[in-house]
Design a protein around this motif. Structure first.
Motif, PDB file in Angstrom:
ATOM      1  N   ARG A 127       0.846  -0.918  -0.066  1.00  0.00           N
ATOM      2  CA  ARG A 127       0.150  -0.009   0.024  1.00  0.00           C
ATOM      3  C   ARG A 127       0.845   1.374  -0.037  1.00  0.00           C
ATOM      4  NH1 ARG A 127      -5.548  -0.948   3.674  1.00  0.00           N
ATOM      5  NH2 ARG A 127      -6.041  -3.030   3.064  1.00  0.00           N
ATOM      6  N   GLU A 128       2.037   1.280   0.556  1.00  0.00           N
ATOM      7  CA  GLU A 128       3.015   2.583   0.832  1.00  0.00           C
ATOM      8  C   GLU A 128       3.290   2.886  -0.807  1.00  0.00           C
ATOM      9  OE1 GLU A 128       5.863   2.262   3.490  1.00  0.00           O
ATOM     10  OE2 GLU A 128       4.498   2.178   5.286  1.00  0.00           O
ATOM     11  N   THR A 129       3.328   1.858  -1.631  1.00  0.00           N
ATOM     12  CA  THR A 129       3.898   2.171  -3.083  1.00  0.00           C
ATOM     13  C   THR A 129       2.628   2.133  -4.095  1.00  0.00           C
ATOM     14  OG1 THR A 129       4.648   0.201  -3.213  1.00  0.00           O
ATOM     15  CG2 THR A 129       6.194   1.745  -2.454  1.00  0.00           C
ATOM     16  N   GLN A 130       1.789   1.223  -3.735  1.00  0.00           N
ATOM     17  CA  GLN A 130       0.732   0.729  -4.799  1.00  0.00           C
ATOM     18  C   GLN A 130      -0.486   1.565  -4.346  1.00  0.00           C
ATOM     19  OE1 GLN A 130       3.196  -0.618  -6.937  1.00  0.00           O
ATOM     20  NE2 GLN A 130       1.165  -1.313  -7.825  1.00  0.00           N
ATOM     21  N   TYR A 131      -0.646   2.769  -4.775  1.00  0.00           N
ATOM     22  CA  TYR A 131      -1.901   3.739  -4.500  1.00  0.00           C
ATOM     23  C   TYR A 131      -2.113   4.782  -5.423  1.00  0.00           C
ATOM     24  CZ  TYR A 131       1.392   7.209  -2.820  1.00  0.00           C
ATOM     25  OH  TYR A 131       2.472   8.109  -2.858  1.00  0.00           O
ATOM     26  N   ASP A 132      -3.144   5.467  -5.416  1.00  0.00           N
ATOM     27  CA  ASP A 132      -3.251   6.373  -6.617  1.00  0.00           C
ATOM     28  C   ASP A 132      -2.985   7.751  -6.110  1.00  0.00           C
ATOM     29  OD1 ASP A 132      -4.751   7.317  -9.369  1.00  0.00           O
ATOM     30  OD2 ASP A 132      -5.351   8.688  -7.729  1.00  0.00           O
ATOM     31  N   HIS A 133      -3.522   8.126  -4.805  1.00  0.00           N
ATOM     32  CA  HIS A 133      -2.990   9.664  -4.553  1.00  0.00           C
ATOM     33  C   HIS A 133      -3.508   9.583  -2.839  1.00  0.00           C
ATOM     34  CE1 HIS A 133      -7.575   9.575  -4.694  1.00  0.00           C
ATOM     35  NE2 HIS A 133      -7.448  10.703  -3.993  1.00  0.00           N
ATOM     36  N   ILE A 134      -3.192  10.761  -2.469  1.00  0.00           N
ATOM     37  CA  ILE A 134      -3.457  11.130  -0.926  1.00  0.00           C
ATOM     38  C   ILE A 134      -4.476  12.220  -0.660  1.00  0.00           C
ATOM     39  CG2 ILE A 134      -2.313  11.860   1.119  1.00  0.00           C
ATOM     40  CD1 ILE A 134       0.270  10.214   0.222  1.00  0.00           C
ATOM     41  N   ASP A 135      -5.368  11.795   0.316  1.00  0.00           N
ATOM     42  CA  ASP A 135      -6.251  12.887   0.384  1.00  0.00           C
ATOM     43  C   ASP A 135      -6.049  13.628   1.883  1.00  0.00           C
ATOM     44  OD1 ASP A 135      -7.870  12.659  -1.947  1.00  0.00           O
ATOM     45  OD2 ASP A 135      -9.544  11.809  -1.001  1.00  0.00           O
ATOM     46  N   THR A 136      -6.256  14.523   2.185  1.00  0.00           N
ATOM     47  CA  THR A 136      -6.201  15.234   3.242  1.00  0.00           C
ATOM     48  C   THR A 136      -7.506  15.827   4.146  1.00  0.00           C
ATOM     49  OG1 THR A 136      -4.788  16.747   4.706  1.00  0.00           O
ATOM     50  CG2 THR A 136      -5.339  17.358   2.587  1.00  0.00           C
ATOM     51  N   VAL A 137      -7.848  15.662   5.330  1.00  0.00           N
ATOM     52  CA  VAL A 137      -8.864  16.638   5.935  1.00  0.00           C
ATOM     53  C   VAL A 137      -8.146  17.278   7.008  1.00  0.00           C
ATOM     54  CG1 VAL A 137     -10.913  16.188   7.334  1.00  0.00           C
ATOM     55  CG2 VAL A 137     -10.468  14.710   5.800  1.00  0.00           C
ATOM     56  N   GLU A 138      -8.213  18.811   6.708  1.00  0.00           N
ATOM     57  CA  GLU A 138      -7.747  19.741   7.442  1.00  0.00           C
ATOM     58  C   GLU A 138      -8.593  20.660   8.154  1.00  0.00           C
ATOM     59  OE1 GLU A 138      -3.690  19.822   4.545  1.00  0.00           O
ATOM     60  OE2 GLU A 138      -5.268  21.568   4.440  1.00  0.00           O
ATOM     61  N   GLU A 139      -8.190  21.571   9.121  1.00  0.00           N
ATOM     62  CA  GLU A 139      -8.944  22.471  10.128  1.00  0.00           C
ATOM     63  C   GLU A 139      -8.051  23.787   9.404  1.00  0.00           C
ATOM     64  OE1 GLU A 139     -10.436  22.731  14.199  1.00  0.00           O
ATOM     65  OE2 GLU A 139      -8.662  23.421  14.353  1.00  0.00           O
ATOM     66  N   TRP A 140      -9.028  24.561   9.041  1.00  0.00           N
ATOM     67  CA  TRP A 140      -8.248  26.084   9.066  1.00  0.00           C
ATOM     68  C   TRP A 140      -9.105  27.029   9.680  1.00  0.00           C
ATOM     69  CZ3 TRP A 140      -5.435  27.825   4.009  1.00  0.00           C
ATOM     70  CH2 TRP A 140      -5.053  26.542   3.333  1.00  0.00           C
ATOM     71  N   ILE A 141      -8.723  28.298   9.656  1.00  0.00           N
ATOM     72  CA  ILE A 141      -9.269  29.389  10.436  1.00  0.00           C
ATOM     73  C   ILE A 141      -9.087  30.564   9.559  1.00  0.00           C
ATOM     74  CG2 ILE A 141      -7.182  30.054  11.695  1.00  0.00           C
ATOM     75  CD1 ILE A 141      -8.764  30.755  13.970  1.00  0.00           C
ATOM     76  N   PHE A 142     -10.431  31.323   9.535  1.00  0.00           N
ATOM     77  CA  PHE A 142     -10.426  32.732   8.802  1.00  0.00           C
ATOM     78  C   PHE A 142     -10.007  33.848  10.152  1.00  0.00           C
ATOM     79  CE2 PHE A 142     -12.926  36.551   7.787  1.00  0.00           C
ATOM     80  CZ  PHE A 142     -12.515  36.926   6.407  1.00  0.00           C
ATOM     81  N   GLN A 143      -8.744  34.310   9.572  1.00  0.00           N
ATOM     82  CA  GLN A 143      -8.321  35.116  10.607  1.00  0.00           C
ATOM     83  C   GLN A 143      -9.081  36.512  10.739  1.00  0.00           C
ATOM     84  OE1 GLN A 143      -3.755  33.961  11.322  1.00  0.00           O
ATOM     85  NE2 GLN A 143      -4.005  34.379   9.204  1.00  0.00           N
ATOM     86  N   SER A 144      -8.737  37.375  11.810  1.00  0.00           N
ATOM     87  CA  SER A 144      -9.450  38.522  11.935  1.00  0.00           C
ATOM     88  C   SER A 144      -8.949  39.402  10.694  1.00  0.00           C
ATOM     89  CB  SER A 144      -9.120  39.383  13.258  1.00  0.00           C
ATOM     90  OG  SER A 144      -7.574  39.320  13.561  1.00  0.00           O
TER      91      SER A 144
END
Length: 469
Positions: A127-144
């Motif tokens: 799996r570390e080499t035979q995969y298509d892509h990596i997805d990420t789930v992230e937290e962002w902030i809208f700053q002042s």
């Protein structure tokens, strides 16, 4: 069912493929604005009759369509605003990461053969080499100061194929306040590795994320299975359901003091399906991992049936009949699996067909949105479940047209009917694929995303409409 006709009022046009349509209020404001996320990595908002730029992460998005002739199911797939975004500025993204393109989990296209057991029991190896892509789930902030900033990575997921990553994949539950991740089975077709039924696999699940625990992990590992996650992350996750093929989000409908949940499961060759449920027992990932160590199966998860079942039917392979090409032979693919989960699987609210001869129905292509409508502006739709299909399956007819339809909740556990919603929209000679569906916070308004092509690389062919009477 009542025949409903609506008008599509254009809000914005000439944008890239819209994947998410939802509203929120900026910190310090009381005006609800429509936000539009595009597959290529832009987020816009509509305010005072004009369009503004909220975020542009195109450099962070994997190059789309390069190896697939322009079609792609990766990109910016999920956007959710914290329930208190208007105070804390927090929002959440799900996208496919630039620079992570791999060769894929299989060298050849997959097609199961009921006569060849080897094709029914494949394992995802290396799996570390035979995969298509990596997805990420992230937290962002809208700053002042109005500048966006990434705060932390919640999950990094290695995906076996380019498709079935989910879309509109992040939504907050009004019941629990938790972030819900709805993610597909990993792709190809027919779920080659049966990831959706494996309790340890992240693919093919509906997952609750307790973002209030505020867990920060440096260099969060890229994983495919729950037991590969660090314990602090495991402790933030619970699983609601498995047996998901591909899913355009989850919608919550308030009903007295409880919520009905609706989710669509995109079909293989036979049907598209919408499921509903009220009660569920979220299972902590820590418990699933412990069960795995003890080789026991968790019985409490809602199971939508895939890959053994495609909606209300055992998953089938369709082949043209040798003696009569106008007919199809349908063969059950995973018979033993279909029998095994025939009792515990969750029944769909509706399953509608890719090939439907009834004059008041349509041939489906792919379910692209499911939303509850609680407004009064379109009285015949009040309390209904509205859904979109990518395109009418009408052979070679051009231009292509998407479909808007609706159904209603039922308490008798029987399959429900549905009705096509007529529109007065005429796209002329250009195709009109219905690619996304959204609502405002109170579910009193409906928004439709339309695109002139199935290819994400055919830029600026999108229009977002409000559905009105």
């Amino acid at each position: 069912m009542i025949k409903v006709k609506v008008h599509l009022r254009p809000i914005v046009s000439k944008i890239n493929m819209p994947t998410v349509l939802k509203t929120a209020m900026f910190p310090g404001e009381t005006i609800e604005r429509l936000f539009i996320a595009t597959q290529v990595g832009e987020i816009f908002y509509i305010g005072n009759g004009s369009i503004g730029a909220f975020l542009d992460i195109r450099p962070r998005i994997l190059k789309l369509g390069a190896s697939t002739g322009g079609y792609d199911e990766r990109g910016l797939l999920g956007l959710a605003f914290h329930p208190k975004f208007y105070v804390n500025g927090l929002y959440y993204l799900h996208y496919s990461v630039a620079g992570t393109q791999g060769p894929g989990a299989l060298a050849e296209p997959f097609k199961p053969d009921p006569c060849d057991p080897k094709t029914l029991s494949l394992k995802w190896i290396n799996r570390e080499t035979q995969y298509d892509h990596i997805d990420t789930v992230e937290e962002w902030i809208f700053q002042s100061n109005g500048q966006p900033q990434k705060r932390r990575t919640l999950l990094s997921l290695r995906r076996p194929f380019l498709n079935h990553n989910g879309v509109n994949s992040l939504n907050f539950s009004p019941e629990t306040g938790k972030l819900i991740l709805t993610i597909g089975d990993g792709g190809s077709g027919y779920d080659p590795f049966n990831l959706s039924q494996d309790d340890m696999e992240i693919a093919g699940k509906i997952i609750e994320m307790d973002i209030a625990k505020n867990t920060f992990i440096d260099n969060s590992p890229v994983v495919t299975r729950f037991n590969e996650l660090p314990s602090p992350i495991q402790e933030t996750l619970t699983v609601i359901a498995k047996g998901v093929r591909n899913i355009p989000g989850i919608s919550f409908q308030r009903y007295f003091d409880q919520y009905i949940k609706y989710m669509g499961n995109v079909g293989q060759d036979l049907v598209e399906s919408i499921f509903s449920f009220v009660y569920y027992k979220p299972i902590p990932v820590t418990q699933l991992v412990q069960n795995s160590l003890m080789e026991s199966v968790e019985e409490g998860l809602i199971n939508f049936g895939w890959r053994g079942w495609e909606g209300a039917f055992p998953t089938s392979i369709l082949r043209g009949c040798t003696q009569n090409q106008t007919l199809d032979e349908k063969t059950i693919v995973y018979y033993d699996e279909a029998v095994k989960i025939s009792v515990p699987r969750h029944q769909p609210l509706i399953s509608y067909f890719h090939d439907d001869p009834r004059p008041d129905k349509f041939g489906a292509t792919a379910l692209t949105g499911v939303q509850s409508y609680m407004g009064n502006a379109i009285p015949d739709l009040t309390g209904s479940v509205v859904f979109t299909d990518l395109a009418r399956n009408e052979g070679t007819q051009s231009p292509v047209r998407g479909v808007l339809a609706y159904t209603r909740a039922k308490a008798d556990c029987k399959l429900n009917d549905f009705s096509v919603i007529e529109t007065d929209y005429n796209s002329g000679s250009q195709s009109a694929y219905y690619v996304s569906l959204g609502t405002n916070l109170e579910q009193t308004r409906l928004y439709l995303g339309v695109y002139g092509s199935m290819k994400v690389t055919d830029f600026n062919q999108g229009t977002v409409f409000e559905i009105v009477l």
